[in-house]
Write a protein that holds these residues in place. Structure first.
Motif, PDB file in Angstrom:
ATOM      1  N   PHE A  58       0.623  -1.486  -0.150  1.00 22.82           N
ATOM      2  CA  PHE A  58      -0.114  -0.147   0.085  1.00 22.82           C
ATOM      3  C   PHE A  58       0.978   1.607   0.406  1.00 22.82           C
ATOM      4  O   PHE A  58       2.125   1.490   0.525  1.00 22.82           O
ATOM      5  N   ALA A  60       0.904   3.605   1.746  1.00 23.97           N
ATOM      6  CA  ALA A  60       0.895   4.018   2.953  1.00 23.97           C
ATOM      7  C   ALA A  60       1.798   3.731   4.020  1.00 23.97           C
ATOM      8  O   ALA A  60       2.595   4.106   4.450  1.00 23.97           O
ATOM      9  N   GLN A  61       1.587   2.266   3.016  1.00 25.48           N
ATOM     10  CA  GLN A  61       3.092   1.634   3.856  1.00 25.48           C
ATOM     11  C   GLN A  61       4.700   1.772   2.964  1.00 25.48           C
ATOM     12  O   GLN A  61       5.073   1.864   4.188  1.00 25.48           O
ATOM     13  N   GLN A  63       5.439   5.289   2.363  1.00 24.07           N
ATOM     14  CA  GLN A  63       5.160   6.566   2.884  1.00 24.07           C
ATOM     15  C   GLN A  63       5.580   5.914   4.333  1.00 24.07           C
ATOM     16  O   GLN A  63       6.639   6.764   5.021  1.00 24.07           O
ATOM     17  N   GLY A  64       5.457   4.668   5.322  1.00 23.88           N
ATOM     18  CA  GLY A  64       5.899   4.441   6.569  1.00 23.88           C
ATOM     19  C   GLY A  64       6.613   4.015   6.576  1.00 23.88           C
ATOM     20  O   GLY A  64       7.290   4.626   8.015  1.00 23.88           O
TER      21      GLY A  64
ATOM     22  N   GLN B 159      -5.173  -2.859   6.327  1.00 27.69           N
ATOM     23  CA  GLN B 159      -4.947  -3.450   5.538  1.00 27.69           C
ATOM     24  C   GLN B 159      -4.956  -5.045   5.312  1.00 27.69           C
ATOM     25  O   GLN B 159      -5.626  -5.291   4.680  1.00 27.69           O
ATOM     26  N   VAL B 163      -8.336  -4.390   3.759  1.00 28.01           N
ATOM     27  CA  VAL B 163      -7.758  -3.907   2.899  1.00 28.01           C
ATOM     28  C   VAL B 163      -7.942  -2.492   1.398  1.00 28.01           C
ATOM     29  O   VAL B 163      -7.618  -3.495   0.723  1.00 28.01           O
ATOM     30  N   GLU B 164      -7.955  -1.951   2.728  1.00 32.05           N
ATOM     31  CA  GLU B 164      -7.329  -0.353   1.615  1.00 32.05           C
ATOM     32  C   GLU B 164      -6.598   0.437   1.793  1.00 32.05           C
ATOM     33  O   GLU B 164      -5.716   0.670   0.860  1.00 32.05           O
ATOM     34  N   GLY B 165      -5.971   0.157   2.989  1.00 34.77           N
ATOM     35  CA  GLY B 165      -4.092   0.354   3.290  1.00 34.77           C
ATOM     36  C   GLY B 165      -4.471   2.483   3.267  1.00 34.77           C
ATOM     37  O   GLY B 165      -3.709   2.739   2.652  1.00 34.77           O
ATOM     38  N   ALA B 166      -5.603   2.430   3.991  1.00 37.79           N
ATOM     39  CA  ALA B 166      -5.723   3.583   3.506  1.00 37.79           C
ATOM     40  C   ALA B 166      -4.440   4.047   4.900  1.00 37.79           C
ATOM     41  O   ALA B 166      -3.867   5.455   4.750  1.00 37.79           O
ATOM     42  N   ILE B 167      -4.201   3.268   5.082  1.00 34.33           N
ATOM     43  CA  ILE B 167      -3.597   4.426   6.890  1.00 34.33           C
ATOM     44  C   ILE B 167      -1.800   3.380   7.063  1.00 34.33           C
ATOM     45  O   ILE B 167      -2.364   2.504   6.616  1.00 34.33           O
ATOM     46  N   ASP B 168      -0.976   3.803   8.017  1.00 34.23           N
ATOM     47  CA  ASP B 168       0.137   3.524   8.279  1.00 34.23           C
ATOM     48  C   ASP B 168       0.452   4.190   9.032  1.00 34.23           C
ATOM     49  O   ASP B 168       0.690   5.353   9.007  1.00 34.23           O
ATOM     50  N   TYR B 169       1.161   4.319   9.988  1.00 34.88           N
ATOM     51  CA  TYR B 169       2.776   4.239  10.256  1.00 34.88           C
ATOM     52  C   TYR B 169       3.201   5.527   9.899  1.00 34.88           C
ATOM     53  O   TYR B 169       4.323   5.250   8.693  1.00 34.88           O
ATOM     54  N   ALA B 179      -1.371   7.636   9.758  1.00 33.47           N
ATOM     55  CA  ALA B 179      -1.384   9.064   9.448  1.00 33.47           C
ATOM     56  C   ALA B 179      -1.844   8.583   7.659  1.00 33.47           C
ATOM     57  O   ALA B 179      -1.011   6.934   7.253  1.00 33.47           O
ATOM     58  N   THR B 180      -2.511   9.154   6.993  1.00 32.52           N
ATOM     59  CA  THR B 180      -2.479   8.523   5.411  1.00 32.52           C
ATOM     60  C   THR B 180      -1.459   8.992   4.756  1.00 32.52           C
ATOM     61  O   THR B 180      -0.172   9.825   4.916  1.00 32.52           O
ATOM     62  N   LEU B 181      -1.773   8.498   3.338  1.00 37.15           N
ATOM     63  CA  LEU B 181      -0.760   9.063   2.472  1.00 37.15           C
ATOM     64  C   LEU B 181      -0.595  10.702   2.216  1.00 37.15           C
ATOM     65  O   LEU B 181      -1.911  11.241   2.004  1.00 37.15           O
ATOM     66  N   LYS B 404      -4.180 -11.049  -1.778  1.00 35.02           N
ATOM     67  CA  LYS B 404      -2.978 -10.096  -0.774  1.00 35.02           C
ATOM     68  C   LYS B 404      -2.394 -10.565  -0.158  1.00 35.02           C
ATOM     69  O   LYS B 404      -1.408 -10.666  -0.385  1.00 35.02           O
ATOM     70  N   TYR B 405      -3.344 -11.579   0.180  1.00 34.24           N
ATOM     71  CA  TYR B 405      -2.351 -11.989   1.404  1.00 34.24           C
ATOM     72  C   TYR B 405      -2.265 -13.511   0.954  1.00 34.24           C
ATOM     73  O   TYR B 405      -1.281 -14.746   1.796  1.00 34.24           O
ATOM     74  N   ALA B 424      -6.169  -7.306  -9.627  1.00 36.95           N
ATOM     75  CA  ALA B 424      -6.412  -7.935 -10.393  1.00 36.95           C
ATOM     76  C   ALA B 424      -5.356  -8.652 -11.425  1.00 36.95           C
ATOM     77  O   ALA B 424      -4.498  -8.258 -11.650  1.00 36.95           O
TER      78      ALA B 424
END
Ligand code: SF4
Ligand code: SF4
Ligand code: SF4
Ligand code: FES
Lengths: 161, 912
Positions: A58, A60-61, A63-64, B159, B163-169, B179-181, B404-405, B424
């Protein structure tokens, strides 16, 4: 600003070819980031999406990870990276003044970059040769026992008055 | 498997290998506090609150990530453990604002709970500076990083579950936060506002933004989401007879701790000021409030009068795919026993009749053949004619998780770019309406290259030769000419699908709402049985249902040609079973389908209509004809929560309750029977649909012999073979979490013992030509000058025709207006820019909306969501029927688009 954009855009095609070498390899994020930074001096934020897509992560990942490592940059840096030591030993021997002088010579504050993209100025907490304090590093060269004269000389030698 | 024995707080306990200390402790009734652990998420050992002591080595271990080992001696509450644990909690408090008194998380805050359990008040550590909250404009979620304890539950939820992955550390050390991108507000990220992270956040860092109530409620009811066919378990938190908060429910075999934005924030419609609270009767073109007695009396008298005068078949009933199973059961019994007609259908017929007939013919089971969770085990998933992330979000999450996983490969067949496109492996973009050609070609490649499951085909299918023969001409090259997909890709897709040992097919209304819907479903089923993908663990066919109880309404026999449990009305033996039980003689001729009812009303052959929870004026094609038909009725009763466009035309309007005010069951698209429980008392004088039906039957002089819902359930269980064991499962107490996966579901075997190949041919879609019953004049003549194909569909922030979602204020606020999506090239050609006001014109109707320029639409294609009552998209459609299922085409029609007036202002209409 405009310049920064042009730099980033020109590089994206090249970055994509680098990413292609690591296609779908999730583990390769750090080596890939390092390579991009080595080649371009920084990781253009606009490449984060491409990196994420290539490695199936992702954005965001990605960027993290970039923001976690102080050594990874998302803003362009000068051709030459000047690091003035602000560690204890250097402080005692006048590191603060050296920093002030360097700032004056380059005309920028720490964390900034000269308008001609020649120099970036950073500070570090120690570079591991306190015996030579006060210290300064430009790219991979260490300049020990710094004094105002030397500052003037060095930046003269690097093409600046 | 050998069990592992350890000593836990001085007691010998055993678990299975691989179990963590925490899991075993919980199983043994020992409470270890946790902050970052959740059974739905991978464990990362971030918070360290769960630490325990290994007595032998003296090591302090995070119990949520440490597996048990034989002979371990573990203390969970020794002084040393508690000492360290309290230091950790104090450190967290030191970097947390002292805002507990004014924090809306209140008693739900787990940090505060743990602190108070451990007797920790103010922390003596030096305080750490805090971060500012982020300004967000969305009405759903508010973030305050100063209260964040960096447990990463939200990150993992986003995540791993959604499974949107909008946020991460983001960043490190004291400035770290999720935070988001680019650290933008959520509405500018990938976030779909599913609310999963909010439900999991242990502190007040993530909160509902515009909230109806700030405190902690005392009552919470576990029930089932009333929107899509996934049937998520939800929990309604109630304060003073108000549903103030919705969280993921506990019985979450379907949703695993997630919900979508509709479930989390869309139930606001329950308390909409538009709710009907009193029966209405039309007098001189306007409605008057009357008592229940008066309204029912009038309805009963009129229905009786019409029945006596024109016969029972001049009456018809339109049931609802949103009502419970019990209500649908009662309604069909009402139609058949009280009114004496088979003229009963439900709204889901508009899109799922193709599934019923197609799958019924092929595999002998009219619905999805596997559980959603099994999708995660599929190696290859074909998603066709479906946009699960919008229409059935749980299926969307599951597909994304699988890809994804779990390494699954997704073959996406969709002309339009959707959220799934980036997941896809192969993305095929056929021309609209050419699915049969594509599917036939896939089957042909599989047969030609010998990739079929020969044993399965020989053992469990018939009609294979006939099918092979029709496939002859469908070479990939031929299919390429029709569908526009390169033959190379068709071959690749066929090989991929056939090579998988477990492969699933997911399809939705993009298949069933075309005029060739039934054929496409059969072609899909052919593919599945050709490769033996029926009854396998991760294989199967998933027929997405749009509404919460579409499956149940059909199962219960709210259909013109089937008695409950799909027992044919023309089958005398089946009829006898019901006649004996009900003590009446049943009409033997199949009734009219939903669209036929409307058509016959227009011709004056239907005089009285009883509609429950449906809004045909918006949901049927060609609104003006529908309106005309309904106004020409002698008498119409509409039973609904709101004064819908249809209700406005009624003679009598009966106020029904929402799902939150009644008991019953919904059957989700998998066939799982989920419980609906009453959370609040009915608003105003509204009554549950089942009560109204019973009362109306009384008034008509033919009381139905039920005094409680349980009695209805018992009868359903007795008469509907698919629902065996279900009444029992409903007796489970609310606290019992395991809803039995009751009888309805597919059990893995082919019911008939074999599957049948159904040869189908591609027939080019002839636009604007009626293919209904013989001898019927087409409604409209063909016209030239409509160069665009308009696709329609669901968007995440609305639902159905928008009756409920447009009254859910947070959804409405976030996605306030309808739009039409147009590709960049097309827009440029027509001189249309983003946010321009445009007219969309079809041969039968026209509407005005806002243009939204996007990439990912093939040239010559437009897309419009169906859910905005102000722009009734279905009204653009002519009535064009699937020849077999008699369902209208509501997926694609020919239109033209024109800019109206000057360019609109370029503000972003934040939708989809
Ligand atoms: S926002 Fe909440 S869930 Fe996310 S890391 Fe912070 S405390 Fe944990
Ligand atoms: S609401 Fe859902 S999509 Fe948005 S950040 Fe939270 S988990 Fe992710
Ligand atoms: S709308 Fe569907 S996916 Fe969303 S919460 Fe309700 S049942 Fe679940
Ligand atoms: S719960 Fe185990 S470390 Fe957080």
């Amino acid at each position: 600003m405009a310049k920064k954009k042009i730099v980033a855009q020109a590089d994206l095609a090249r970055i994509e070819t680098v990413i292609a070498e690591y296609q779908n390899e999730r583990w390769a994020l750090l080596p890939l980031l390092e390579r991009i930074q080595q080649e371009f001096g920084f990781i253009p934020p606009s490449s984060i999406g491409l990196i994420a897509k290539g490695l199936r992560l992702f954005p965001a990942q990605v960027q993290g990870v970039i923001t976690f490592y102080a050594q990874l940059y998302t803003t362009p840096r000068g051709k030459n990276i000047v690091r003035v030591c602000r560690g204890t030993a250097c402080h005692v021997r006048g590191g603060k003044t050296i920093l002030k002088l360097v700032k004056r010579h380059l005309g920028i504050q720490e964390g900034e970059i000269t308008p001609d993209f020649e120099y970036s100025l950073e500070t570090v907490a120690c570079i591991g040769c306190c015996a030579l304090a006060p210290n300064m590093v430009i790219n991979r060269n260490i300049y020990g026992r710094m004094n105002p004269k030397k500052v003037a000389l060095i930046f003269g030698q690097h093409g600046r008055q | 498997m050998q069990s592992v024995t350890i000593t836990l707080d001085g007691r010998e306990v055993s678990g299975y290998p691989g179990m963590t200390i925490l899991e075993l402790a919980r199983e043994s009734g020992i409470n270890i506090p946790t902050l970052c652990y959740d059974p739905h998420l991978s464990s990362i050992g971030a918070c360290r609150v769960c630490l325990v002591e290994n007595e032998q080595s003296g090591a302090l271990l995070a119990s949520c990530v440490t597996p048990i080992a034989p002979g371990m001696v573990i203390n969970t509450h020794s002084p040393r453990v508690t000492g360290h644990r309290s230091t950790i909690v104090k450190l967290m408090l030191a970097s947390h604002p002292d805002s507990c008194l004014v924090c809306d998380k209140g008693n739900r805050c787990q940090l505060r709970q743990i602190a108070s359990d451990m007797g920790i008040g103010l922390s003596e550590f030096q305080r750490i500076p805090q971060m500012a909250a982020i300004e967000e404009v969305n009405p759903f979620i508010e973030r305050d990083a100063s209260k964040c304890i960096l447990c990463a539950k939200c990150i993992r939820a986003c995540q791993e579950l959604a499974v949107e992955g909008a946020i991460d550390y983001f960043r490190r050390g004291f400035t770290a936060k999720p935070a988001t991108l680019n650290d933008l507000p959520l509405e500018d990220s990938e976030c779909s506002f599913c609310g999963t992270c909010v439900a999991l956040c242990p502190t007040g860092a993530l909160m509902e933004k515009e909230r109806a109530y700030r405190g902690t409620t005392k009552t919470a009811t576990q029930t089932t989401c009333p929107f899509c066919g996934c049937g998520c378990s939800i929990c309604l938190e109630v304060k003073d007879n108000h549903v103030v908060r919705v969280t993921p429910g506990k019985q979450d075999a379907v949703n695993h701790g997630t919900l979508c934005v509709r479930g989390s924030y869309g139930c606001d419609f329950i308390h909409s000021p538009d709710r009907l609270t009193k029966p209405l009767v039309k007098a001189n073109e306007s409605f008057e409030e009357v008592s229940w007695e008066q309204a029912l009396e009038l309805a009963a008298t009129e229905f009786k009068r019409i029945k006596d005068k024109h016969g029972p078949d001049s009456l018809a009933v339109l049931g609802s795919s949103k009502c419970t199973n019990e209500e649908n059961y009662l309604l069909q019994r009402f139609a058949r026993c009280v009114l004496g007609t088979n003229n009963i259908d439900n709204g889901s017929s508009l899109y799922n009749a193709a599934t019923r007939i197609g799958l019924g013919t092929s595999i002998g089971f009219p619905g999805t053949t596997n559980y959603v969770s099994a999708l995660e085990e599929s190696e290859v998933i074909i998603a066709i004619g479906a946009d699960p992330p919008s229409s059935a979000p749980i299926v969307g999450y599951t597909i994304k998780r699988a890809v994804k996983y779990k390494g699954a490969k997704l073959i996406l067949i969709d002309p339009r770019r959707t959220k799934l496109s980036s997941f896809a492996y192969l993305w095929l973009r056929p021309k609209v309406g050419t699915d049969v050609a594509l599917l036939n070609s896939l089957a042909k490649v599989i047969i030609d290259e010998g990739l079929l499951d020969e044993e399965f085909v020989a053992r469990e299918t018939d009609n294979f030769e006939a099918c092979t023969k029709t496939l002859e001409e469908y070479s990939p090259e031929y299919a390429e000419a029709i569908t526009g997909i390169a033959s190379k890709e068709i071959r690749a897709a066929a090989r991929l699908y056939a090579a998988a040992s477990q492969a699933a097919i997911v399809y939705g209304s993009g298949i069933t709402q075309h005029t060739s819907g039934t054929d496409s479903v059969k072609a899909l089923a052919n593919l599945a049985i050709l490769t033996g993908n029926i009854g396998r663990r991760g294989g199967g066919i998933y027929a997405l249902q749009r509404e919460n109880n579409a499956q149940g309404a059909c199962d219960m026999g709210a259909l013109p040609n089937f008695l409950p449990g799909y027992q044919n009305v023309s089958d005398a033996q089946a009829r006898r079973k019901f006649e004996d039980r009900w003590g009446v003689s049943l009409p033997a001729n199949p009734g009219l389908t939903a669209l036929e009812i409307v058509e016959q009303a227009r011709q004056g052959k239907i005089a009285g209509l009883y509609i429950i929870g449906e809004n045909p004026v918006l949901s049927f094609p060609h609104s003006s004809l529908v309106t005309q038909a309904l106004t020409s009725l002698d008498f119409m009763v509409v039973q609904d929560m709101f004064l819908t466009e249809t209700a406005k035309l009624a003679s009598v309007v009966l106020p029904a309750t929402s799902f939150a005010e009644k008991e019953g069951t919904f059957t989700n698209f998998e066939g799982r029977v989920n419980q609906v429980r009453k959370a609040i008392e009915p608003l105003g004088q509204s009554l549950s649909d089942w009560e109204i039906i019973l009362r109306l039957a009384d008034k008509m002089g033919c009381p139905l012999p039920f005094s409680s819902l349980q009695q209805v359930m018992d009868e359903v269980e007795e008469l509907v073979p698919l629902y065996e064991g279900y009444a029992d499962s409903q007796r489970l107490h609310e606290d019992e979490l395991s809803i039995r996966e009751a009888g309805r579901s597919y059990r893995g075997q082919l019911l008939r013992g074999f599957a049948r190949f159904s040869p189908v041919q591609y027939t080019p879609h002839v636009p604007r030509q009626i293919r209904g019953r013989e001898g019927k004049a087409p409604f409209l003549e063909a016209k030239e000058g409509y160069p665009f194909t308009l696709l329609t569909g669901t968007i995440l922030y609305h639902f159905g025709t928008g009756t409920r979602s447009s009254r859910a204020w947070r959804l409405k606020k976030f996605s306030p207006q309808s739009f039409v999506e147009i590709g960049e090239a097309d827009a440029q050609k027509l001189g249309i820019s983003h946010c321009d006001k445009v007219s969309v014109i079809s041969p039968v109707s026209k509407l005005t909306t806002i243009a939204k320029i996007i990439d990912g639409l093939p040239e010559g294609t437009l897309f419009m969501p169906i859910s905005f009552p102000e722009t009734p998209v279905n009204g653009l459609f002519d009535i064009t029927l699937d020849p077999e299922a008699k369902t209208p085409s509501l997926k694609a029609c020919n239109v033209r688009i024109e800019r109206v007036g000057p360019h609109g202002e370029k503000e972003d209409s934040r939708t989809s």
